[in-house]
Design an enzyme around this catalytic site. Structure first.
Site, PDB file in Angstrom:
ATOM      1  N   ASP A   1      -0.052  27.195  -7.222  1.00 40.25           N
ATOM      2  CA  ASP A   1       1.082  28.181  -6.870  1.00 40.25           C
ATOM      3  C   ASP A   1       1.429  28.378  -5.442  1.00 40.25           C
ATOM      4  O   ASP A   1       2.694  28.135  -4.966  1.00 40.25           O
ATOM      5  CB  ASP A   1       0.979  29.603  -7.357  1.00 40.25           C
ATOM      6  CG  ASP A   1       2.208  30.244  -7.592  1.00 40.25           C
ATOM      7  OD1 ASP A   1       3.303  29.990  -7.367  1.00 40.25           O
ATOM      8  OD2 ASP A   1       2.101  31.449  -8.184  1.00 40.25           O
TER       9      ASP A   1
ATOM     10  N   TYR B   1      -4.441  33.107 -13.614  1.00 39.98           N
ATOM     11  CA  TYR B   1      -3.043  33.605 -14.465  1.00 39.98           C
ATOM     12  C   TYR B   1      -3.319  33.697 -15.814  1.00 39.98           C
ATOM     13  O   TYR B   1      -2.355  33.647 -16.771  1.00 39.98           O
ATOM     14  CB  TYR B   1      -2.067  32.583 -14.102  1.00 39.98           C
ATOM     15  CG  TYR B   1      -1.528  32.661 -12.585  1.00 39.98           C
ATOM     16  CD1 TYR B   1      -2.413  33.136 -11.454  1.00 39.98           C
ATOM     17  CD2 TYR B   1      -0.381  32.159 -12.335  1.00 39.98           C
ATOM     18  CE1 TYR B   1      -2.163  33.131 -10.197  1.00 39.98           C
ATOM     19  CE2 TYR B   1      -0.170  32.066 -11.075  1.00 39.98           C
ATOM     20  CZ  TYR B   1      -0.812  32.531 -10.041  1.00 39.98           C
ATOM     21  OH  TYR B   1      -0.396  32.559  -8.736  1.00 39.98           O
TER      22      TYR B   1
ATOM     23  N   ASP C   1      -8.529  26.736   1.949  1.00 36.00           N
ATOM     24  CA  ASP C   1      -8.142  27.228   3.222  1.00 36.00           C
ATOM     25  C   ASP C   1      -7.922  26.529   4.050  1.00 36.00           C
ATOM     26  O   ASP C   1      -6.911  26.292   5.190  1.00 36.00           O
ATOM     27  CB  ASP C   1      -9.164  28.675   3.725  1.00 36.00           C
ATOM     28  CG  ASP C   1     -10.583  28.489   3.404  1.00 36.00           C
ATOM     29  OD1 ASP C   1     -10.886  27.163   2.963  1.00 36.00           O
ATOM     30  OD2 ASP C   1     -11.438  29.247   3.787  1.00 36.00           O
TER      31      ASP C   1
ATOM     32  N   LYS D   1     -12.299  25.983  -4.021  1.00 34.38           N
ATOM     33  CA  LYS D   1     -13.156  27.062  -3.226  1.00 34.38           C
ATOM     34  C   LYS D   1     -14.544  27.240  -4.065  1.00 34.38           C
ATOM     35  O   LYS D   1     -14.869  28.161  -4.286  1.00 34.38           O
ATOM     36  CB  LYS D   1     -12.445  28.360  -3.515  1.00 34.38           C
ATOM     37  CG  LYS D   1     -12.671  29.481  -2.436  1.00 34.38           C
ATOM     38  CD  LYS D   1     -12.322  29.264  -1.101  1.00 34.38           C
ATOM     39  CE  LYS D   1     -13.100  30.039  -0.195  1.00 34.38           C
ATOM     40  NZ  LYS D   1     -12.576  30.011   1.445  1.00 34.38           N
TER      41      LYS D   1
END
Ligand code: NAI
Length: 339
Positions: free
Chosen positions: A228, A124, A204, A171
């Protein structure tokens, strides 16, 4: 002494839920001087901008603000006032407590977790460009400073609120440098808090676990994009964005806000549910040290949500904004005690 608080009532249903919250806090006996400010669509006509400079200055000076939802005009060239406010005030931590509420039946019971999201960088950062026609890049930025301060924020919050475990969602198996740095910083900070259990989970797999066994999570610490997504996912576990509070917090300034939008479809009809804004105001009271009053308001709210007569229509009840607010005032004036 009265608290001096900036209030951005906001657009659409914002002013309706803001008035409701002002009345309810008054009924709870709180002395607050509200400094009302226009931002969002409400400010464009008067100031030609969604976020006039005096709004930022007033919030910086008063240190604490309560904010209603702001409409982001589409296709007019105005960028989101919410994003600008976070940037200008360096509100680097986004905080979303997510817990089951009485009377709101969902698939899960015993959900009680907190999402801490880094608010300033990651994907972002807004650094995007076209490399050659047909190929674009968006840069994911991660800095030691930002990863460290958000980790410290999360652990300090855990200590203050008796939270036992922090799980970082990442991740780093793929993004070895950016998410790797986030993990490095979180691990380093975790060493200073031996009483808080520290865990890591690939985002995930973490999302799958969250929708299978959400009650096993306590606090989640995430970089911007994962935070988010995960904060809305977890809101869905307890009834959606209409019932969860939120805050954007920096080192010296904090802005508390409902996370739902301005609901143009019901604005001005007296149907808006003030619950999310009220729970955000309770977070604000905790932040101001008014924990006893916050407890009384939450207890009164639990009583109201438990009955269809005092729940608003969006939650399957028959109350409107006015009857809900009046019932909250009556409940608080009748002297319910803190939980
Ligand atoms: P929305 O949250 O305003 O509305 C989605 C649905 O939920 C609508 O059916 C609405 O009636 C209902 N709803 C939302 N809050 C409610 C409440 N307190 N009581 C009863 N029902 C409620 O989302 P939407 O329609 O996507 O966005 C509308 C506008 O709000 C847009 O301009 C958007 O940019 C803005 N927005 C602002 C946010 C903020 O300022 N934090 C967050 C999300 C959207």
């Amino acid at each position: 002494m009265a608290h001096q608080i900036a209030l951005i009532p906001g657009d659409g249903i914002g002013p309706e839920v803001s008035r409701a919250v002002q009345r309810i806090l008054k009924a709870a006996g709180l002395e607050i001087v509200w400094h009302e400010l226009d931002a969002g669509a409400a400010a464009i006509e008067q100031y030609g901008t969604q976020l006039p400079e005096h709004v930022v200055e007033t919030i910086s000076r008063l240190k604490v603000a309560l904010k209603g939802p702001l409409t982001t005009p589409i296709g007019t060239g105005f960028s989101s006032a919410n994003v600008a406010l976070r940037k200008k005030l360096d509100l680097y931590a986004c905080l979303r407590p997510v817990a089951n509420l009485p009377g709101i039946k969902t698939r899960f019971d015993n959900v009680n977790l907190v999402v801490v999201r880094e608010n300033t960088e990651g994907l972002y950062s807004g650094i995007e460009h076209e490399v050659v026609p047909g190929v674009v890049e968006s840069l994911k930025v991660s800095s030691r400073r930002a990863c460290t301060r958000i980790s410290k924020f999360a652990f300090d919050y855990a200590l203050r609120h008796n939270r036992r475990r922090i799980t970082v969602l990442h991740k780093a198996n793929i993004m070895k440098m950016t998410d790797g740095l986030f993990l490095d910083c979180a691990r380093e900070i975790a060493r200073d808090y031996p009483d808080i259990e520290y865990r890591e989970m690939i985002v995930d797999a973490g999302c799958m676990r969250l929708v299978q066994e959400p009650e096993r999570f306590d606090m989640l610490l995430c970089e911007n994009l994962y935070g988010d997504i995960v904060s809305d996912l977890t809101a869905g576990l307890v009834g959606g964005l209409g019932v969860v509070p939120g805050a954007n917090i920096g080192d010296s300034v904090a802005v508390f806000e409902a996370v739902h939008g301005s609901a143009p479809d019901i604005a001005g009809q007296g149907l808006a549910n003030p619950t999310a804004m009220l729970l955000s105001a309770c977070m604000m009271l905790d932040y101001l040290g008014e924990t006893e009053a916050a407890g009384r308001v939450r207890t009164a709210l639990s009583v109201l949500l438990d009955s269809p007569q005092t729940r608003t229509r969006d939650l399957g009840g028959s109350a409107n904004t006015e009857t809900f607010t009046a019932a909250m005032e009556a409940q608080l004036r009748s002297g319910v005690t803190s939980k």
